[in-house]
Design an enzyme around this catalytic site. Structure first.
Site, mmCIF file in Angstrom:
data_model
loop_
_atom_site.group_PDB
_atom_site.id
_atom_site.type_symbol
_atom_site.label_atom_id
_atom_site.label_comp_id
_atom_site.label_asym_id
_atom_site.label_seq_id
_atom_site.Cartn_x
_atom_site.Cartn_y
_atom_site.Cartn_z
ATOM 1 C CG HIS A 1 -1.996 1.072 0.941
ATOM 2 N ND1 HIS A 1 -2.187 1.428 1.709
ATOM 3 C CD2 HIS A 1 -3.475 0.981 0.355
ATOM 4 C CE1 HIS A 1 -3.378 2.532 2.126
ATOM 5 N NE2 HIS A 1 -4.031 1.813 0.751
ATOM 6 C CE LYS B 1 -1.099 5.077 -1.090
ATOM 7 N NZ LYS B 1 -1.454 3.971 -0.975
ATOM 8 C CG ASP C 1 18.474 12.207 -10.803
ATOM 9 O OD1 ASP C 1 18.218 11.321 -11.926
ATOM 10 O OD2 ASP C 1 17.822 13.352 -11.621
ATOM 11 C CG HIS D 1 -8.192 8.405 -0.464
ATOM 12 N ND1 HIS D 1 -6.423 7.956 -0.837
ATOM 13 C CD2 HIS D 1 -8.010 6.862 -0.140
ATOM 14 C CE1 HIS D 1 -5.673 7.151 -0.836
ATOM 15 N NE2 HIS D 1 -7.082 6.332 -0.651
ATOM 16 C CE LYS E 1 -3.913 6.693 2.407
ATOM 17 N NZ LYS E 1 -5.853 6.142 2.672
ATOM 18 C CG ASP F 1 -0.476 20.032 20.738
ATOM 19 O OD1 ASP F 1 -2.257 20.157 20.879
ATOM 20 O OD2 ASP F 1 -0.059 19.236 21.925
#
Length: 485
Positions: free
Chosen positions: A222, A224, A229, A403, A405, A410
């Site tokens: 899952h 990404k 470089d 979507h 996450k 604070d």
């Protein structure tokens, strides 16, 4: 005759229960998942076992990560350097606190996650902005392009990315792509053949060739990750597909959060990709003698952000990202603002959220107002209802599909990545998050959250109570399966 039928039925029930017991208890798993599977297997004979074959089996040890030694050595050397500096100012003085130091130490111990300092970080919340920047960076690549995504669809943006990768491979740039076959359902290996013919390398995660051959729905890649470089990196919630650009009517506008990182934080993204690659492709592994100079170039960046890249997955029992989430929750003194498309926490996270809210912390959780997976969404609603009763402010996002996450505490520290607030991200998927120690970035994420609230509705306990009995039944029934969703 009826007696014979009853006898046969009783035998089937007993045999099914015995098989369910043996099937579930022969593998080590937490008690909630154990009883959830017992419920499925006993109440759904045959069908339950088919479901178990797809999503219940553990990942065999023979398929676990075989970490390429030299990459691991590089990580350990960098980590040791950081340990020597722990007594000094590990982050800017206005961010110093015992909670931050303890969190840094925790990630060093559990995930070899060294502290990357002086990064330039850009927060991206729109798919068009993300792919515009990413394609520009890929266009300028001169050495290597490494891409790892749960979803790489064969659609307009997928083909745009593929065409550019082909062009760069033909120009002599090293191009490597890891994709997850379940997350990229409908994208066959033939889609990548032009890139392979151009000299690029493409592999399905852990060597699985297709979603049909891969019998398991669990243990998905899952993550990404994009590194260019060894100097520019991307991590967050977006995948490669038209729906992430708002081109799918079902979802409408896609609201997600991604980071573009320039600086030493890219080192960890690069290392994670290399570990995943060497666990997946034995034929074209990264070579020992080329690792440091080509893939980890020395760069001087004038940035302000300190961060740690943390990964977790079923190759470890530590649940590092979940531990990070819990540490953030426990650290909150005034504000704890969370965005997640799936809210299915285990008891430890659920209790941490309740304790924070009852201690007077402003706990807010923003979730979608529409499902992309029916059972998952009803379970999300169930936990949202429970947390609302405990004083957590629950917001339903109405402007499309959220979507993102993210977690921000604070206005000081934050997390952005691929891991949802659910069992699957904690235990079953391979995930990656950036934990950020920078008030400027944290404040920016709070401002983004406040902007999203303009398109959201606060769902009070009274509004949850007003939901129909049938809807509450679906939520409760889905919740019973939450450990295996």
């Amino acid at each position: 005759m009826n007696v014979n039928y009853m006898l046969i039925l009783e035998i089937i029930v007993v045999v099914n229960a015995a098989l369910a017991f043996v099937t579930v208890f022969r593998e080590k798993r937490d008690i909630a998942a154990t009883w959830a599977w017992m419920l499925v297997l006993v109440l759904l004979p045959v069908v339950g076992f088919i479901a178990y074959a797809f999503i219940g089996r553990k990942l065999p040890k023979g398929r676990m990560f075989r970490l390429q030694r030299q990459v691991a050595v590089q990580l350990e050397e960098r980590l040791n350097q950081q340990r020597e500096e722990i007594g000094d100012e590990i982050v800017p003085s206005d961010q110093i606190s015992h909670s931050v130091i303890n969190m840094v130490n925790m990630f060093m111990e559990t995930d070899h996650a060294f502290l990357a300092r002086k990064n330039r970080v850009r927060v991206i919340t729109d798919g068009h902005d993300l792919f515009h920047l990413m394609l520009e960076d890929i266009e300028r690549a001169h050495s290597s392009i490494h891409i790892e995504f749960y979803t790489f669809y064969n659609d307009q943006i997928g083909n745009d990315v593929l065409d550019l990768l082909i062009k760069k491979a033909q120009a002599g740039v090293e191009v490597r792509v890891i994709y997850d076959p379940w997350g990229s359902m409908g994208t066959w290996k033939s889609f990548f053949k032009p890139l392979i013919d151009a000299g690029g390398h493409v592999e399905a995660f852990l060597g699985t060739r297709s979603a049909v051959i891969d019998f398991r729905l669990n243990f998905r890649d899952h993550r990404k990750i994009v590194t260019i470089d060894g100097q520019i990196g991307y991590v967050g919630g977006f995948n490669i597909g038209d729906q992430y650009l708002g081109r799918k009517e079902k979802f409408g506008y896609w609201r997600d959060t991604h980071l573009r990182i320039v600086g030493s934080g890219v080192f960890s993204l690069q290392a994670r990709f290399m570990l995943d690659w060497n666990a997946t492709d034995r034929d074209h592994p990264f070579k020992d003698d080329r690792i440091e100079h080509k893939y980890f170039p020395l760069t001087k960046v004038k940035g302000e952000t300190s961060l740690q890249i943390v990964s977790s997955g079923p190759d470890s029992d530590l649940q590092q990202i979940k531990m990070g989430y819990m540490r953030l929750i426990q650290t909150a003194e005034k504000r704890l603002w969370i965005q997640t498309p799936y809210l299915i926490p285990d008891d430890s996270v659920l209790d941490s959220l309740r304790i924070a809210a009852m201690a007077g912390v402003d706990v807010r959780i923003m979730i979608p107002d529409k499902p992309d997976h029916a059972f998952v969404y009803r379970a999300t609603q169930y936990y949202a209802r429970q947390l609302a009763d405990d004083g957590v402010k629950i917001y339903f996002y109405h402007n499309g599909f959220i979507h993102a996450k993210t977690m921000v505490v604070d206005g000081r520290i934050a997390s952005v990545g691929s891991a949802n607030m659910d069992y699957r991200s904690f235990k079953l998927n391979f995930e990656i998050n950036a934990f950020i120690y920078d008030p400027q970035v944290a404040t920016q994420l709070e401002e983004i959250y406040e902007a999203d609230m303009r398109y959201s509705e606060l769902i009070t306990p009274e509004k949850f109570k007003a939901q129909s009995t049938y809807l509450k039944f679906k939520q409760t029934a889905s919740r019973l399966l939450s450990p295996i969703l």
